[in-house]
Structure formats: C-alpha cells, structure tokens
Design an enzyme around this catalytic site. Structure first.
Site, mmCIF file in Angstrom:
data_model
loop_
_atom_site.group_PDB
_atom_site.id
_atom_site.type_symbol
_atom_site.label_atom_id
_atom_site.label_comp_id
_atom_site.label_asym_id
_atom_site.label_seq_id
_atom_site.Cartn_x
_atom_site.Cartn_y
_atom_site.Cartn_z
ATOM 1 N N HIS A 41 -8.311 -19.186 -4.028
ATOM 2 C CA HIS A 41 -8.293 -19.832 -2.773
ATOM 3 C C HIS A 41 -7.052 -20.705 -2.661
ATOM 4 O O HIS A 41 -6.302 -20.570 -1.875
ATOM 5 C CB HIS A 41 -9.641 -20.599 -2.770
ATOM 6 C CG HIS A 41 -10.108 -21.551 -1.490
ATOM 7 N ND1 HIS A 41 -9.230 -21.403 -0.538
ATOM 8 C CD2 HIS A 41 -10.919 -22.321 -1.516
ATOM 9 C CE1 HIS A 41 -10.010 -21.923 0.452
ATOM 10 N NE2 HIS A 41 -11.072 -22.893 -0.078
ATOM 11 N N HIS A 60 -4.419 -11.152 4.404
ATOM 12 C CA HIS A 60 -5.724 -12.268 4.630
ATOM 13 C C HIS A 60 -7.032 -11.564 5.121
ATOM 14 O O HIS A 60 -7.053 -10.526 5.620
ATOM 15 C CB HIS A 60 -5.229 -13.278 5.707
ATOM 16 C CG HIS A 60 -6.000 -14.587 5.832
ATOM 17 N ND1 HIS A 60 -7.135 -14.565 6.334
ATOM 18 C CD2 HIS A 60 -5.749 -15.462 5.302
ATOM 19 C CE1 HIS A 60 -7.828 -15.743 6.161
ATOM 20 N NE2 HIS A 60 -6.901 -16.663 5.527
ATOM 21 N N ASP A 80 0.327 -19.191 2.858
ATOM 22 C CA ASP A 80 1.115 -19.474 1.721
ATOM 23 C C ASP A 80 2.529 -19.406 1.326
ATOM 24 O O ASP A 80 3.133 -19.629 0.430
ATOM 25 C CB ASP A 80 0.109 -19.165 0.391
ATOM 26 C CG ASP A 80 -1.194 -19.705 0.281
ATOM 27 O OD1 ASP A 80 -1.204 -20.957 0.500
ATOM 28 O OD2 ASP A 80 -2.119 -19.144 0.172
#
Ligand code: ACO
Length: 399
Positions: A238, A277, A333
């Site tokens: 996460h 994702h 990210d």
C-alpha cells in the site's frame, strides 16, 4: 439490510468476493475515480484543478465539509488547525521508549493510538461538536508526531510547532531545523510538498480507508481508527511502493541498462515498480501532476540522477506491446519518491509523508460512515470450509 433467507435451515444468499473486487462496502460522496479514463475528483473537483489552485488545508476542508471554504471559513479553519499543533509532553517523552532504529511509521501508528488516551472524550463519536474537535486535533498534530518520529530516529532535539508558519512550512521546520530561528524552505519546495499532500489526501475505498471505516464502525474513537488506517498504510503493498521504485532505479544504474531491465521484466524477473494500478487502466492523473512537479523541484535541488533512468523507462514501457496490452502506466509512486529524496527526506519517511495528508481522507471517510444511517458495524460473512461436528477427544486419547 436484512438477511435473505427463506427458512432457518436455509444457508441464505451470500456473495463470495475475496478482496472486495466487485463489492461496494458503502455509498460515498467524497472521491470519484474513473480508472479507465484516468479521472480523479474530490467532491466533484478535478484533482488537476485542486493541485494547481488549492492548498492542502483547503482540500482537507473540502473533503470533510463537501464544499470549498470561502475566505472567512478558510481563515477560521486554518486558525483552528494551527492552534492544535502542540502535542502533550508525556507523549513526547514516550518516544524515548522506542529503539533508536525504530521505523518512523511504527512510531506514528503507536502514537496515534496513544493519543486516544489523552482525549477520552473522543469516544463520543456521535456528538457533532466532539467529532469536529477531534478531526481538527488530528489534522493539526499529524505533522508534529511525524516530525518527532524523524527527529528521534536521527537523534536530534525535537522542534516544537511554529504557528507563524504554513502547514507544510511548519512541518519542514520541525523536520529540518538545525539552528535558530527557523529552517527556511525554498518556496518552490514548500509548495511542491503542499501539492503532494493534495494528491495523496484521499483515494476512496483503498485498504487504509477501508480499515478506518471498519474499525470506526465499532464506534471506536478516531485516534484508534486512524492508528488502524496507518497500520494498513504501513504495508509494502500500500504505502511502500515509492521506496521500491527508488531501489529499482538504483539497481538499474544507468540509462543504457534500461532496455535489458525491461526485457527481464517481460521475461518474469520481477515487476516494474511504480507501474500499474488495480483501478487505473490509464495514466494515473496524480502521476501526470507529479512528473511536472519533479522538473520544477529539480530546478531548485539539482537533478536527481535517477530521473533520466525513470524517463527512459517510462518512454520504452509506454511504447512496448507488453505494457500497452496490459494497460500498465506510471502510477503516483513512480516519481514521488525521487522528489521526496531530492528534498532531503530519508526513504523510511516516505510512508509517513503519505499518512500526514491521507489523515484528512481517512477522517472524511470515517465521518461519512458514522453519518450514514445505513451503515452498521462492519462484519463480513464467510464460507466455512472446516470440519463438521466431531466428538471431543480427551487428552489421554490424542495421538
Ligand atoms: N510490471 C510488470 N508487469 C505487471 C505490472 C508491473 N508493474 N503490474 C501488472 N503486471 C502484469 C501482471 O504480470 C499481469 O500479467 P499477466 O496477465 O501476463 O499475468 C497483468 O499485468 C495484470 O496484473 P495484476 O497483478 O492482475 O494486476 P493488479 O491490478 O492485481 O495489480 C498492482 C495492480 C499491484 C499495482 C500491480 O500493477 C503492481 O504490482 N505494480 C507494481 C507495484 C506498484 O507500483 N504499486 C503501487 C500501486 S499505487 C498505490 O498503491 C498507491
């Protein structure tokens, strides 16, 4: 909300959906994600507009109240947040109980839980006034707790909040101040952190928001509910991916080594971290904003040498059949870790930097759950796969 059963012997209607891939656990008016189109909106406002024109504190207000504040409302909200930034001295002292090398995220999880013991009135979660008071306290204290977790790790004296500064300016001062009177962040870096906070503020029913709702549904106080949410964020699947991106880029080592690395990924050597994702099957809209931001930050800090490798990786992957067919695009990210690193944050602070702004999203989700008359205590069913009834075996007869 009733059990669908025709008789006592009837097992009843039940869906089996591990990881909630196709099950909505709530109705929510906070955040919209359209993964196929690459859309993210808070309360109907496009993330790109908020990142360009808002401040994080304004966005926190929006998430929690449903509307953007007018000038007077924003002034009052900022004033309230600023005047709850201090944390009880006993909690600061309790930090000394951690090992010198304790992970800052572990300390943050513990201190959030510990805060509930300082505010026992917070358990009145159905009382509007109390709830608002605790929301303000938590948003105000997140930077203080986080900065102290860092200062403890590096063995430097704790810096107390400076209420003359902005939300991010105060946080940066508590992290980086070495001498009197203050740490003066470059305005571009202070604004960049504020934008990163906006981008990370909420993301609908992700693992940690789901944890905040599930724990809060037992009418647990918000400090413990957010400690649970932070614990979920602590998990590498996460909140830990941007750290993994940095390790990957370092491992690749040079622009020339990128094609060979991509071939390895396609042949199953590992995943391209910061790509793909569960929901976005298009470019993550947050990644687009962050990519532009990275260039602005590096103008000030000097280029992070890993940027060229990242750009080459993205260029090759976006033109490669393997990634195109699987709809794998850079996610939030991919570039954020490089920015945090250029600003001087150590890698183990990355999940903490995620948790500070996400607190406003967790609180908005928690509050919405409590105000929804259809929500009950979160209590999923199961499909039992164990033994049928069998006779008890006394100890003397066990093999
Ligand atoms: N690199 C290479 N191949 C990938 C990647 C990747 N990053 N992500 C998915 N794939 C491939 C899988 O191997 C699979 O291929 P196959 O169909 O040939 O078996 C296909 O794409 C589908 O993958 P799933 O694992 O089913 O996709 P899922 O939606 O479950 O996973 C996830 C999403 C976990 C984010 C995944 O893309 C991943 O591991 N990415 C790298 C880690 C990362 O960046 N995580 C951060 C996510 S953003 C956040 O949490 C804030």
């Amino acid at each position: 909300l009733r059990k669908i059963k025709t008789s006592d012997d009837d097992f009843g209607l039940m869906t089996y959906d591990p990881a909630f891939m196709n099950t909505a656990s709530c109705r929510s008016a906070i955040t919209l994600i359209d993964g196929d189109k690459g859309i993210l909106r808070y309360r109907g406002y496009a993330i790109e507009d908020l990142a360009e024109q808002s401040s994080y504190i304004e966005v926190a207000y929006l998430l929690l109240h449903g509307e953007l504040p007018n000038e007077a409302q924003l002034r009052k909200w900022s004033h309230e947040i600023t005047h709850h930034t201090f944390v009880h001295e006993f909690l600061r002292k309790s930090m000394e109980g951690f090992r010198f090398d304790a992970h800052p995220m572990g300390k943050l999880v513990s201190m959030l839980g510990a805060l509930s013991t300082f505010y026992p009135e917070a358990k009145k979660v159905r009382d509007d006034k109390t709830r608002r008071q605790e929301i303000v306290r938590i948003i105000a204290k997140m930077p203080t707790l986080s900065a102290w977790a860092y200062r403890h790790a590096v063995g430097r004296p704790y810096v107390y909040p400076d209420n003359e500064l902005s939300y991010c300016g105060n946080f940066l001062n508590m992290i980086f101040r070495m001498a009197e009177p203050r740490f003066e962040p470059h305005p571009v870096l202070e604004r960049a952190l504020d934008i990163l906070f906006i981008l990370h503020a909420d993301h609908e029913q992700n693992c940690s928001a789901n944890a905040a709702r599930a724990v809060g549904s037992a009418e647990t106080d918000p400090y413990c509910s957010l400690a649970a949410a932070s614990a979920a964020l602590y998990g590498p699947l996460h909140g830990g991916a941007n750290e993994a991106v940095l390790h990957m880029l370092k491992q690749i080592g040079s622009v020339g080594a990128v094609p060979e690395f991509i071939t390895g990924v396609k042949n199953g050597s590992g995943r391209l971290m910061g790509f793909g994702h569960r929901v976005y099957k298009n470019y993550d809209p947050r990644a687009k904003v962050i990519k532009k931001l990275a260039h602005e930050v590096f103008e000030v800090t000097g280029k992070n040498p890993l940027l060229e490798i990242a750009l080459e990786l993205e260029k090759i992957a976006l033109n490669d059949d393997y990634f195109v067919k699987r709809k794998l695009y850079p996610n939030v990210d991919f570039y954020s870790g490089m920015i945090y690193q250029a600003m001087g944050f150590p890698v183990d602070m990355f999940p903490v930097l995620f948790a500070i702004p996400r607190a406003s999203g967790w609180l908005a989700q928690w509050q919405e759950m409590l105000q929804d008359p259809e929500q009950k205590i979160a209590r999923p069913r199961q499909i039992y796969t164990g033994a049928d009834l069998r006779p008890y075996v006394p100890m003397s007869e066990r093999a």
